[in-house]
Design a protein around this motif. Structure first.
Motif, PDB file in Angstrom:
ATOM      1  N   LEU A 164       0.828  -1.209   0.000  1.00 52.07           N
ATOM      2  CA  LEU A 164       0.000   0.000   0.000  1.00 52.07           C
ATOM      3  C   LEU A 164       0.863   1.260   0.000  1.00 52.07           C
ATOM      4  O   LEU A 164       0.526   2.251  -0.657  1.00 52.07           O
ATOM      5  CB  LEU A 164      -0.925  -0.005   1.216  1.00 52.07           C
ATOM      6  CG  LEU A 164      -1.960  -1.131   1.288  1.00 52.07           C
ATOM      7  CD1 LEU A 164      -2.851  -0.964   2.518  1.00 52.07           C
ATOM      8  CD2 LEU A 164      -2.812  -1.171   0.017  1.00 52.07           C
ATOM      9  N   ALA A 167       2.270   1.771  -3.483  1.00 51.20           N
ATOM     10  CA  ALA A 167       1.242   2.261  -4.403  1.00 51.20           C
ATOM     11  C   ALA A 167       1.016   3.762  -4.242  1.00 51.20           C
ATOM     12  O   ALA A 167       0.524   4.428  -5.174  1.00 51.20           O
ATOM     13  CB  ALA A 167      -0.066   1.509  -4.175  1.00 51.20           C
ATOM     14  N   ALA A 168       1.378   4.298  -3.070  1.00 51.21           N
ATOM     15  CA  ALA A 168       1.228   5.735  -2.815  1.00 51.21           C
ATOM     16  C   ALA A 168       2.555   6.468  -3.017  1.00 51.21           C
ATOM     17  O   ALA A 168       2.700   7.624  -2.599  1.00 51.21           O
ATOM     18  CB  ALA A 168       0.728   5.954  -1.395  1.00 51.21           C
ATOM     19  N   TYR A 194       0.047   9.906   2.070  1.00 51.22           N
ATOM     20  CA  TYR A 194      -0.671   8.681   1.739  1.00 51.22           C
ATOM     21  C   TYR A 194      -2.152   8.959   1.485  1.00 51.22           C
ATOM     22  O   TYR A 194      -2.743   8.459   0.513  1.00 51.22           O
ATOM     23  CB  TYR A 194      -0.517   7.665   2.877  1.00 51.22           C
ATOM     24  CG  TYR A 194      -1.223   6.352   2.627  1.00 51.22           C
ATOM     25  CD1 TYR A 194      -0.633   5.366   1.848  1.00 51.22           C
ATOM     26  CD2 TYR A 194      -2.489   6.100   3.159  1.00 51.22           C
ATOM     27  CE1 TYR A 194      -1.277   4.161   1.608  1.00 51.22           C
ATOM     28  CE2 TYR A 194      -3.139   4.905   2.918  1.00 51.22           C
ATOM     29  CZ  TYR A 194      -2.528   3.940   2.137  1.00 51.22           C
ATOM     30  OH  TYR A 194      -3.180   2.763   1.891  1.00 51.22           O
ATOM     31  N   ALA A 197      -2.712  10.674  -1.805  1.00 51.99           N
ATOM     32  CA  ALA A 197      -2.471   9.808  -2.968  1.00 51.99           C
ATOM     33  C   ALA A 197      -3.546   8.742  -3.144  1.00 51.99           C
ATOM     34  O   ALA A 197      -3.861   8.339  -4.276  1.00 51.99           O
ATOM     35  CB  ALA A 197      -1.110   9.137  -2.832  1.00 51.99           C
ATOM     36  N   THR A 198      -4.143   8.289  -2.040  1.00 51.78           N
ATOM     37  CA  THR A 198      -5.051   7.137  -2.118  1.00 51.78           C
ATOM     38  C   THR A 198      -6.484   7.431  -1.690  1.00 51.78           C
ATOM     39  O   THR A 198      -7.392   6.678  -2.052  1.00 51.78           O
ATOM     40  CB  THR A 198      -4.527   5.998  -1.225  1.00 51.78           C
ATOM     41  OG1 THR A 198      -4.586   6.411   0.154  1.00 51.78           O
ATOM     42  CG2 THR A 198      -3.098   5.631  -1.581  1.00 51.78           C
ATOM     43  N   LYS A 200      -7.368   7.037   1.282  1.00 52.99           N
ATOM     44  CA  LYS A 200      -7.632   6.037   2.318  1.00 52.99           C
ATOM     45  C   LYS A 200      -6.867   6.373   3.601  1.00 52.99           C
ATOM     46  O   LYS A 200      -5.870   7.090   3.571  1.00 52.99           O
ATOM     47  CB  LYS A 200      -7.228   4.649   1.814  1.00 52.99           C
ATOM     48  CG  LYS A 200      -8.056   4.175   0.625  1.00 52.99           C
ATOM     49  CD  LYS A 200      -7.597   2.789   0.164  1.00 52.99           C
ATOM     50  CE  LYS A 200      -8.441   2.301  -1.008  1.00 52.99           C
ATOM     51  NZ  LYS A 200      -8.012   0.959  -1.477  1.00 52.99           N
ATOM     52  N   TRP A 202      -4.472   6.213   6.977  1.00 50.90           N
ATOM     53  CA  TRP A 202      -3.082   5.854   7.230  1.00 50.90           C
ATOM     54  C   TRP A 202      -2.944   4.900   8.417  1.00 50.90           C
ATOM     55  O   TRP A 202      -2.162   3.960   8.384  1.00 50.90           O
ATOM     56  CB  TRP A 202      -2.304   7.136   7.477  1.00 50.90           C
ATOM     57  CG  TRP A 202      -0.849   7.091   7.796  1.00 50.90           C
ATOM     58  CD1 TRP A 202      -0.247   7.629   8.903  1.00 50.90           C
ATOM     59  CD2 TRP A 202       0.221   6.559   7.007  1.00 50.90           C
ATOM     60  NE1 TRP A 202       1.114   7.463   8.853  1.00 50.90           N
ATOM     61  CE2 TRP A 202       1.430   6.803   7.699  1.00 50.90           C
ATOM     62  CE3 TRP A 202       0.268   5.890   5.784  1.00 50.90           C
ATOM     63  CZ2 TRP A 202       2.673   6.406   7.211  1.00 50.90           C
ATOM     64  CZ3 TRP A 202       1.508   5.487   5.297  1.00 50.90           C
ATOM     65  CH2 TRP A 202       2.683   5.739   6.006  1.00 50.90           C
ATOM     66  N   SER A 269      -7.773  -4.193   4.138  1.00 51.58           N
ATOM     67  CA  SER A 269      -6.794  -3.129   3.850  1.00 51.58           C
ATOM     68  C   SER A 269      -7.343  -1.752   4.195  1.00 51.58           C
ATOM     69  O   SER A 269      -7.170  -0.771   3.462  1.00 51.58           O
ATOM     70  CB  SER A 269      -6.374  -3.170   2.372  1.00 51.58           C
ATOM     71  OG  SER A 269      -5.898  -4.451   2.014  1.00 51.58           O
TER      72      SER A 269
END
Length: 432
Positions: A164, A167-168, A194, A197-198, A200, A202, A269
C-alpha cells in the motif's frame, strides 16, 4: 497500557495462524492455600490468557516433590483483575501467586501494602538486574519495595503494508522507511501524503496512536506525588493536537481497537500502518489472513525511539499461606531459562536481560512478515525503552474510559477543542 494477550506474539512463536483464544475457565478452589491430603504444600497460581506455564508447572513439581501447583487460568485479563481487586477488598480468597497485567498495575501499586516485598521474601539469587531496569522500576514502590517479578513485555515497532505504501509512492527500502518513521512529525507527514495519494486512512485508530505517543512522555497523567497533571502537562496537549490534526486530514480509519470492524479492517486493507508491540504480529497474521502474507512488514524504526505496550508480573499477596514458597516458584518461573521456554511455547516476549540475548530468541524469524528476524528486532526495541512512566492511581481508567472516548468523539465529527475539554473534565472526575 491494557491489551489483549490473545494471539500474543504468535508471529514469533509459530508460522501457523493459531486458533482463537479458548473460553475462560477457572479452576475450583477456595484460594485459602494450605496443604494437600498427602501433606504437600499447595500453591495456587492465578493467570489469564497465555503465559506458557503449563509444562513449566510440571517441571517444577518434578523437581520439588513437596509442592503441588494448582493453576487458576481465565481467558481474559478483565475478569481476572476484577476477581483480584474484589478479593483484595474482601481480605481473602486470592491465589498464592497473582498475575498482574501492565494496564492494571497502577491500581495494584495503589494497594501495594497488600502484597509481599519480594526483596524480603524472595530467593537470594533473584537480583533486580535480572530484568530490564524499566520493567523493575514500574513495580517498585516509592519506599523501594518490589512487589512483582516481571514476566513478558511488548516492545514497540511499526508494522506497515509494504504494497500500500509503494502504491502511494512512499519508498519502502530500509533507509527510506527509517526516515519515514523516524519521528511522529515524519510519520504524520507520510500519512498526509498517503491520504492525498489514495484517499484512504493511514492508521487504524486515533487512541492507539495517542497511547503509544503518550507513554513516551517523561510524565503522564500523574506526577510522582499522585497529582493529576493532564491540564498542565504540555506534552499531553501537544500529542492531542498532533493526533487530532491527523484525524482532520483523514489519516484515521476511525476503528475501535478489538472491535469486529477493526479486526476485519486488517483483511480489507482499511489502513496502512499500525503501532506494533511484539504480540501484535500474531494478531495481524490472524486477522489479515494468508492472502496478505508478505504484504505486511515490520521495522524497528519507531517514532520517538521506542516504547512498550503490554506485559505482566507475578505477585505474592500477603494473603498467601506460603509466601516464601510462592516467591520461590515465581522467581523460578521468571528466570531467563524458563522465560525462553514460555516464549517457545506461547510467544511471550521475555523481559529478562539474559533471555534477550538468547540465540533461540534472536534467530526467530517470521515467514508472514517477509522472513524478518523479529526476535532480534524486538530485542533491540526492548533495549530502547528509556524508562517506565509513572502511573497514578486512576491512570488506566483515564486512558480507557476518558481519553479513548474523547478521541473517538473527534473521529466522529466533534471538534478537537471540545474533545480536549471532555478529556480534561473526565480525567478530573475519574481522579476523585
Amino acid at each position: 497500557m491494557r491489551y489483549r494477550r490473545a494471539g500474543l506474539a504468535r508471529g514469533l512463536a509459530s508460522t501457523a495462524v493459531l486458533a482463537a483464544l479458548a473460553a475462560a475457565t477457572t479452576a475450583c478452589g477456595s484460594g485459602d492455600s494450605g496443604t494437600t491430603a498427602d501433606g504437600k504444600i499447595e500453591l495456587t497460581v492465578a493467570t489469564f490468557n497465555e503465559f506458557g506455564y503449563e509444562e513449566l508447572f510440571k517441571e517444577y513439581e518434578a523437581a520439588h516433590p513437596n509442592i503441588k501447583i494448582t493453576p487458576r487460568k481465565v481467558g481474559q485479563a478483565a475478569p481476572h483483575h476484577q476477581n483480584l481487586f474484589t478479593k483484595l477488598g474482601a481480605g481473602s480468597g486470592l491465589a498464592d501467586i497473582e498475575a498482574v497485567e501492565e494496564g492494571y498495575l497502577s491500581q495494584v501499586m495503589a494497594k501495594s501494602g497488600q502484597f509481599n516485598d519480594l526483596k524480603q521474601i524472595g530467593p537470594s539469587d533473584v537480583r533486580e538486574d535480572r530484568w530490564l531496569q524499566w520493567k523493575t522500576d514500574a513495580v517498585t514502590t516509592k519506599d523501594d519495595k518490589l512487589i512483582g517479578y516481571g514476566t513478558d513485555i511488548g516492545p514497540l515497532a511499526m508494522c506497515y503494508r509494504k504494497d500500500l505504501l509503494e502504491a502511494a509512492n512512499i519508498k519502502t527500502d530500509p533507509e527510506s522507511i527509517k526516515a519515514t518513521f523516524a519521528t511522529w512529525d515524519s510519520y504524520f507527514a507520510a500519512g498526509e501524503q498517503y491520504v492525498k495519494a489514495t484517499g484512504k486512512p493511514w492508521f487504524d485508530s486515533a487512541s492507539q496512536v495517542f497511547n503509544a505517543m503518550h507513554n513516551q512522555h517523561k510524565t503522564g497523567y500523574y506526577d510522582r506525588d499522585d497529582n493529576l497533571v493532564i491540564e498542565s502537562n504540555s506534552d499531553i496537549k501537544s500529542t492531542w493536537d498532533k493526533v487530532t490534526k491527523a484525524v482532520a486530514q483523514g489519516q484515521s480509519a476511525k476503528l475501535v481497537a478489538w472491535s469486529d470492524e477493526w479486526e476485519t479492517g486488517f483483511k480489507n486493507s482499511a489502513f496502512a500502518t499500525r503501532t506494533c508491540p511484539s504480540w501484535m504480529l500474531g494478531v495481524i497474521e490472524s486477522n489479515a489472513g494468508p492472502e496478505h502474507k508478505g504484504h505486511w512488514a515490520v521495522t524497528g524504526s519507531f517514532p520517538g525511539g521506542g516504547g512498550n505496550w503490554g506485559g505482566s508480573y507475578l505477585t505474592v499477596p500477603k494473603q498467601s499461606k506460603h509466601p516464601k514458597e510462592a516467591a520461590e516458584l515465581a522467581g523460578w518461573l521468571t528466570a531467563p531459562q524458563q522465560q525462553i521456554k514460555a516464549f517457545v511455547a506461547k510467544g511471550t516476549f521475555p523481559s529478562q536481560t539474559e533471555a534477550l540475548l538468547s540465540p533461540e530468541l534472536l534467530n526467530k524469524t517470521s515467514d508472514y512478515f517477509g522472513g524478518e528476524k523479529v526476535g532480534q528486532l524486538f530485542s533491540e526495541q526492548a533495549n530502547k525503552v528509556a524508562g517506565a512512566q509513572y502511573k497514578g492511581p486512576k491512570d488506566g481508567d483515564i486512558q480507557d474510559n476518558v481519553i479513548s472516548p474523547a478521541l473517538l468523539s473527534v473521529e466522529q465529527g466533534g471538534s478537537p477543542e471540545d474533545g480536549w475539554k471532555q478529556a480534561v473534565e473526565g480525567a478530573k472526575k475519574a481522579a476523585k
